[in-house]
Design a protein around this motif. Structure first.
Motif, PDB file in Angstrom:
ATOM      1  N   MET A  42       0.838  -1.187   0.000  1.00  0.00           N
ATOM      2  CA  MET A  42       0.000   0.000   0.000  1.00  0.00           C
ATOM      3  C   MET A  42       0.880   1.247   0.000  1.00  0.00           C
ATOM      4  O   MET A  42       1.957   1.243   0.555  1.00  0.00           O
ATOM      5  N   LEU A  48      -6.726   6.632   2.975  1.00  0.00           N
ATOM      6  CA  LEU A  48      -7.949   5.869   3.263  1.00  0.00           C
ATOM      7  C   LEU A  48      -8.117   5.594   4.745  1.00  0.00           C
ATOM      8  O   LEU A  48      -9.201   5.257   5.200  1.00  0.00           O
ATOM      9  N   PHE A  76      -4.670 -13.141   0.934  1.00  0.00           N
ATOM     10  CA  PHE A  76      -4.290 -14.024  -0.174  1.00  0.00           C
ATOM     11  C   PHE A  76      -4.622 -15.445   0.242  1.00  0.00           C
ATOM     12  O   PHE A  76      -4.345 -15.837   1.381  1.00  0.00           O
ATOM     13  N   ARG A  77      -5.188 -16.214  -0.671  1.00  0.00           N
ATOM     14  CA  ARG A  77      -5.523 -17.599  -0.369  1.00  0.00           C
ATOM     15  C   ARG A  77      -5.081 -18.479  -1.532  1.00  0.00           C
ATOM     16  O   ARG A  77      -5.437 -18.200  -2.683  1.00  0.00           O
ATOM     17  N   LYS A 135      -6.202 -18.617  -5.367  1.00  0.00           N
ATOM     18  CA  LYS A 135      -7.652 -18.607  -5.547  1.00  0.00           C
ATOM     19  C   LYS A 135      -8.238 -17.231  -5.253  1.00  0.00           C
ATOM     20  O   LYS A 135      -9.300 -16.895  -5.750  1.00  0.00           O
ATOM     21  N   SER A 136      -7.561 -16.483  -4.386  1.00  0.00           N
ATOM     22  CA  SER A 136      -8.095 -15.175  -4.042  1.00  0.00           C
ATOM     23  C   SER A 136      -6.959 -14.235  -3.654  1.00  0.00           C
ATOM     24  O   SER A 136      -6.033 -14.640  -2.948  1.00  0.00           O
ATOM     25  N   ALA A 137      -7.028 -13.008  -4.164  1.00  0.00           N
ATOM     26  CA  ALA A 137      -6.077 -11.958  -3.790  1.00  0.00           C
ATOM     27  C   ALA A 137      -6.922 -10.705  -3.618  1.00  0.00           C
ATOM     28  O   ALA A 137      -7.340 -10.088  -4.598  1.00  0.00           O
ATOM     29  N   HIS A 138      -7.212 -10.362  -2.377  1.00  0.00           N
ATOM     30  CA  HIS A 138      -8.317  -9.441  -2.119  1.00  0.00           C
ATOM     31  C   HIS A 138      -7.899  -8.234  -1.282  1.00  0.00           C
ATOM     32  O   HIS A 138      -7.017  -8.323  -0.433  1.00  0.00           O
ATOM     33  N   ASN A 139      -8.568  -7.124  -1.540  1.00  0.00           N
ATOM     34  CA  ASN A 139      -8.393  -5.896  -0.759  1.00  0.00           C
ATOM     35  C   ASN A 139      -9.773  -5.447  -0.282  1.00  0.00           C
ATOM     36  O   ASN A 139     -10.750  -5.582  -1.022  1.00  0.00           O
ATOM     37  N   PHE A 140      -9.844  -4.914   0.917  1.00  0.00           N
ATOM     38  CA  PHE A 140     -11.153  -4.519   1.443  1.00  0.00           C
ATOM     39  C   PHE A 140     -11.015  -3.220   2.224  1.00  0.00           C
ATOM     40  O   PHE A 140     -10.156  -3.090   3.088  1.00  0.00           O
ATOM     41  N   ASN A 141     -11.842  -2.259   1.865  1.00  0.00           N
ATOM     42  CA  ASN A 141     -11.903  -1.009   2.615  1.00  0.00           C
ATOM     43  C   ASN A 141     -13.255  -0.939   3.316  1.00  0.00           C
ATOM     44  O   ASN A 141     -14.289  -0.739   2.697  1.00  0.00           O
ATOM     45  N   ASN A 142     -13.245  -1.170   4.628  1.00  0.00           N
ATOM     46  CA  ASN A 142     -14.483  -1.089   5.402  1.00  0.00           C
ATOM     47  C   ASN A 142     -14.595   0.332   5.943  1.00  0.00           C
ATOM     48  O   ASN A 142     -13.601   0.940   6.331  1.00  0.00           O
ATOM     49  N   TYR A 143     -15.790   0.856   5.977  1.00  0.00           N
ATOM     50  CA  TYR A 143     -15.949   2.274   6.253  1.00  0.00           C
ATOM     51  C   TYR A 143     -17.347   2.535   6.798  1.00  0.00           C
ATOM     52  O   TYR A 143     -18.324   1.986   6.298  1.00  0.00           O
ATOM     53  N   ALA A 200       1.876  -5.887  -2.220  1.00  0.00           N
ATOM     54  CA  ALA A 200       1.045  -7.096  -2.412  1.00  0.00           C
ATOM     55  C   ALA A 200       1.908  -8.227  -2.961  1.00  0.00           C
ATOM     56  O   ALA A 200       1.731  -9.398  -2.607  1.00  0.00           O
ATOM     57  N   ASP A 201       2.838  -7.857  -3.808  1.00  0.00           N
ATOM     58  CA  ASP A 201       3.726  -8.841  -4.428  1.00  0.00           C
ATOM     59  C   ASP A 201       4.508  -9.613  -3.364  1.00  0.00           C
ATOM     60  O   ASP A 201       4.607 -10.842  -3.395  1.00  0.00           O
TER      61      ASP A 201
END
Lengths: 465, 473
Positions: B1, B8, B45-46, B53-61, B133-134
């Motif tokens: 990031m 954010l 990451f999963r 199978k998954s590479a995810h980012n989440f912004n909860n707000y 992320a890499d």
């Protein structure tokens, strides 16, 4: 008076607008080969009861949008946002894109769902009343909780609550899937704690149960029965008995049938688990796994079913399937990803959490066949055994072995249900166990999205004293 | 990031919002409110069999308002932060609080505390925002590959990495204004093994509060999981029955958390749903047993500085030398029982209301070593690690599914066992503990209660327990 717009309608507009913005913005990037947008908005209300009193009332609106992007080699990047604004959506796409770039190639990924020629001609059912329901409309249900402690002075506590929600979802992908759906749910949960002094010693018991529906009015239809049955279990649980270690016949309640039969089977036929050596049913397709009269069907078109829908969360059309027919395992459950792995068609069983980027697999409405017994006949057949009401354990799906504690169960002696069991453990091998089913009851009970009978089992290993 | 990550994490909630909150409190005649403004960034990451199978980012707000009047609570949440939405949500929460108060158990007040203004930022030795992320993807891929390559009999692996940075501003009606930035990371590897017709699985995990230093602390997580999955292929099912046992520190921690800790939560006490109600200062176990609840263990997965109600979290004794010493409290339960809150009012996120939750719960060490304990046990079972567990605090009954176990004969390990479950009633088992080892180890986990999941730590020493029920095949 100021005209206040329905907050869910406002969110739904924002969701549609954000989804349209995203689908246009993503197209700017050639390196994004496939994409999917899954979003939802929900209004929910919950009322919590503690100790026979109303403790807290809660309401909220929530929204989420998840974007999944795929590169040339199946490399995936995804992002979720909650506020649905265009700047947030733009940031999410940029973030998902940069993650996609560093993600790894996925040779198993063959693409997203394509629009079918036709979706089945069924409608997802939803409750228009819930849209306009206010907390004041729930007063009679809440009163029922508040009156309950007066039933028996041995009741120490009544807990539980009531909740209802109203939501919308949207699924759009780069192949042309563009779907929306409405959902509603209403649920009730009841817990009793009871206490009595027996021979100078305090004895406690507890019992819990609950139900979930599409329509709020259905709560009114079951509430008295649910209170009565849960109370009876708690009352009967006060006097406890230890059973000696050994093998005993058992009668399973419908919720025990769920935990011991249908849930392990439906979880183990998840094709992803099968493909990756995580299922004890891996090698049993078209093989006999249970008695001749064991038949389980999955029906996503069932009228009034909690999980009735014309399409799954990827946009694949649903269809009824036979899971077990006359004891033979007939099908695994697929989403689009596993269907490609197995070179077959998706069965329409894709599932996902609220804003989860991962697509899972789960069954829809489950129907287990009925038999010839009444519950009373099952119990009367047993000289010494167990009425197995519930365990909170779950099976080891890799080995097919299932050991745990009988959380609610009762001794059966000379054809009658007696005291509750204390500290009783059980152990079963599921493949052996499915062959020990002696019969099912004539009637079925609905537990959430499953329709299940009582079951008579020839023997289960229990350990107690 | 990068910088955008920092942006954010800004909340942009200022004095205007505070003034509005206090004006609304007056307008709706509330006795107490707790407003929580939140923004968080998560990445995860999963992998399965080294395929991502998954590479995810989440912004909860968003924010939530908990309102209180005359014994009744109301709660409302929203995913947008603005003065207009604040007014709407406050109005809704206040309406619901007044509704709840009509049927509340008793009219009580949330005890007013001194105003406080505090800011706390969770230290991170390696800042998560500086890690690409890499780098995270490559790290978890390496763990997954190490697990897969450990042995030919490893047929599958699932590996995941996740981290979260959360910025939360808590504002209460007694002017407690707490500005918190917390961070968590977790790594988990599941390994699946197969030999002939025998399938087995095992996991290894580490969860911390802190930053990317988790990768230095975790060691070879993938290899640990694979090694255990291979070992257990030779395990035999345990014969159900009653045994003398030694439980390892992770199972001891599960006992401290599941069987005992939940029964010490003051909301269960007040709801008449705990066996420990009315037992403060009474002897509940042998005098060599002490159990603590500590929010201040460095990197502990359950460590917190302040709880979700703006209360500074403090270490408390649940049992001291066999005597029940205290319960865990939120502001509600502390007010009802006229004691000080302990900083145990935790919420999964701003969308959930705070309830009494544990942080890091552990049994204090004793003075035996494991060899002495095995000698003392002579014949029985050495129970290792847990898969899951649960309890019914009102009757004190618990069940823990252990990962594996050793059959002990004449003080020596003989046969590895699997699929064993350990059960009993809490006070009964507590009084059957005969010896405690001189080392404590902590484990990370996620605790579910009231539909909410929060990170917790649990641990303890080895415990020698007499005559306990073991369920098996």
């Amino acid at each position: 008076m100021k005209n206040i717009k329905n907050p869910l309608a406002v969110l739904e507009e924002r969701l549609n607008s954000a989804a349209q913005f995203c689908s246009a913005y993503i197209k700017k990037y050639d390196e994004i080969k496939l994409w999917e947008i899954f979003g939802g908005v929900q209004r929910s209300v919950g009322i919590q009861i503690e100790k026979g009193y109303l403790k807290e009332s809660a309401s909220g609106t929530t929204s989420a949008l998840t974007i999944r992007l795929f590169g040339e080699h199946g490399n995936v990047g995804s992002a979720s946002i909650k506020d649905l604004s265009n700047p947030s959506a733009k940031r999410a796409i940029e973030k998902a894109k940069s993650t996609m770039k560093v993600s790894l190639p996925n040779p198993e990924f063959k693409g997203l769902v394509k629009p079918p020629n036709k979706y089945p001609d069924i409608q997802t059912e939803w409750d228009r009343d819930i849209e306009n329901l206010t907390i004041d409309d729930t007063t009679d249900v809440i009163d029922r909780f508040l009156q309950e402690p007066a039933r028996d002075k041995r009741i120490k506590s009544i807990s539980g609550g009531l909740s209802y929600s109203d939501g919308r979802i949207i699924i759009i992908n780069s192949n042309g899937i563009d779907l929306t759906d409405k959902t509603t749910s209403a649920s009730i949960a009841i817990g009793y704690t009871m206490e009595e002094i027996i021979n100078g010693k305090k004895e406690n018991s507890s019992a819990y149960d609950g139900q979930e529906f599409i329509y709020f009015k259905e709560i009114h239809n079951v509430i008295d029965k649910l209170f009565d049955e849960t109370y009876k279990k708690a009352e009967r649980g006060i006097r406890k008995h230890k059973i000696e270690t050994g093998k005993f016949p058992a009668v399973l309640s419908p919720r025990a049938v769920d935990v011991l039969i249908t849930t392990p089977i439906c979880s183990a036929i998840d094709a992803e688990k099968v493909y990756h050596n995580r299922s004890f049913l891996q090698y049993y397709l078209n093989q006999k796994i249970g008695v001749d009269f064991l038949t389980i069907n999955d029906d996503p078109w069932l009228k009034g079913g909690l999980l009735t829908s014309p399409f799954d969360v990827e946009g694949t059309p649903t269809k009824p399937i036979s899971i077990i027919k006359n004891g033979v395992l007939k099908s695994f459950l697929h989403n689009n990803y596993t269907a490609n792995l197995f070179d077959t068609e998706s069965t329409g069983h894709a599932s996902r959490g609220w804003y989860s980027p991962s697509i899972g697999i789960s069954s829809s409405n489950i129907l287990l066949n009925t038999g010839d017994y009444t519950k009373e006949e099952m119990i009367s057949e047993i000289q010494k055994g167990v009425y197995f009401d519930i365990t909170y354990d779950h099976a080891n799906l890799v080995t097919g072995e299932f050991s745990g504690m009988v959380s609610s169960g009762f001794l059966i002696e000379e054809g009658e249900i007696k005291n509750a069991l204390r500290e009783t453990m059980f152990g079963i091998n599921l493949i052996d166990f499915f062959k020990k089913i002696k019969g099912f009851s004539k009637n079925r009970v609905r537990k959430e999205s499953s329709y299940l009978p009582f079951a008579l089992i020839s023997d289960i290993s229990f350990s107690g004293q | 990031m990068s910088d955008s990550g920092l942006n954010l994490l800004e909340l942009h909630v200022d004095e205007k919002y505070f003034k509005k909150l206090f004006d609304l409190k007056k307008e709706y005649k509330l006795q107490y409110f707790n407003a929580r403004f939140n923004t968080s960034l998560s990445s995860s990451f999963r992998l399965e069999k080294s395929i991502m199978k998954s590479a995810h980012n989440f912004n909860n707000y968003g924010f939530s308002i908990q309102a209180f009047v005359d014994g009744g609570f109301g709660f409302s949440t929203c995913n947008l932060i603005s003065i207009e939405e604040l007014e709407n949500s406050f109005r809704e929460a206040a309406k619901l609080a007044h509704y709840s108060s009509r049927n509340a158990e008793k009219k009580f007040d949330i005890k007013e505390l001194d105003p406080v203004k505090a800011k706390y930022i969770q230290p991170q030795k390696k800042k998560l925002l500086n890690i690409s992320a890499d780098e995270k993807a490559k790290y978890i891929l390496e763990q997954d590959k190490q697990a897969r390559n450990y042995d030919d009999r490893i047929v599958n692996t699932i590996s995941s990495y996740s981290d979260t940075i959360k910025h939360e501003l808590i504002v209460t009606s007694d002017e407690r204004i707490i500005d918190l930035t917390s961070s968590y990371a977790r790594i988990m590897v599941h390994a699946y093994s197969k030999e002939g017709n025998v399938n087995q699985s095992s996991r290894a995990n580490i969860g911390i509060t802190g930053g990317y230093e988790i990768v230095d602390m975790g060691g070879k997580v993938g290899i640990k999981a694979a090694k255990r999955a291979i070992e257990i292929l030779n395990a035999k099912p345990v014969n159900a029955g009653r045994y003398d046992v030694i439980v390892d520190p992770y199972l001891a921690g599960t006992f401290a958390h599941e069987a005992f800790g939940h029964a010490c939560e003051a909301d269960a006490i007040l709801a008449n749903e705990s066996q420990l109600a009315g037992k403060i200062n009474q002897k509940v176990g042998p005098e060599f047993i002490s159990i603590y609840e500590d929010p201040d263990i460095e990197n502990g997965y359950g460590s917190i500085k302040y709880d979700s109600e703006g209360i500074k979290a403090k270490k408390i004794a649940l049992i001291k030398n066999g005597i029940l010493a205290g319960y865990m409290h939120s502001r509600e339960t502390a007010s009802k029982m006229d004691v000080e809150p302990t900083g145990n009012g935790r919420a999964q996120s701003f969308t959930s209301f705070p309830v009494v939750r544990m942080r890091n719960t552990y049994i204090e060490k004793g003075d035996w070593n494991l060899e002495e304990m095995l000698e003392e046990l002579k014949n029985g079972i050495l129970c290792i690690n847990w898969n899951y567990g649960y309890t019914e605090p009102n009757i004190g009954q618990f069940m823990f599914k252990m990962e594996r176990a050793w059959q002990i004969e004449n003080g020596e390990k003989k046969q590895l066992l699997r699929d064993a479950a350990l059960s009993g009633t809490m006070l009964n088992v507590l009084n059957k503990i005969r010896a405690i080892s001189d080392n404590v180890m902590m484990d990370d986990g996620t605790c579910g209660k009231s539909g909410q999941h929060v990170p917790v730590g649990s641990g303890g020493p080895y415990l020698l327990i007499n005559d306990i029920s073991i369920g098996g095949m």
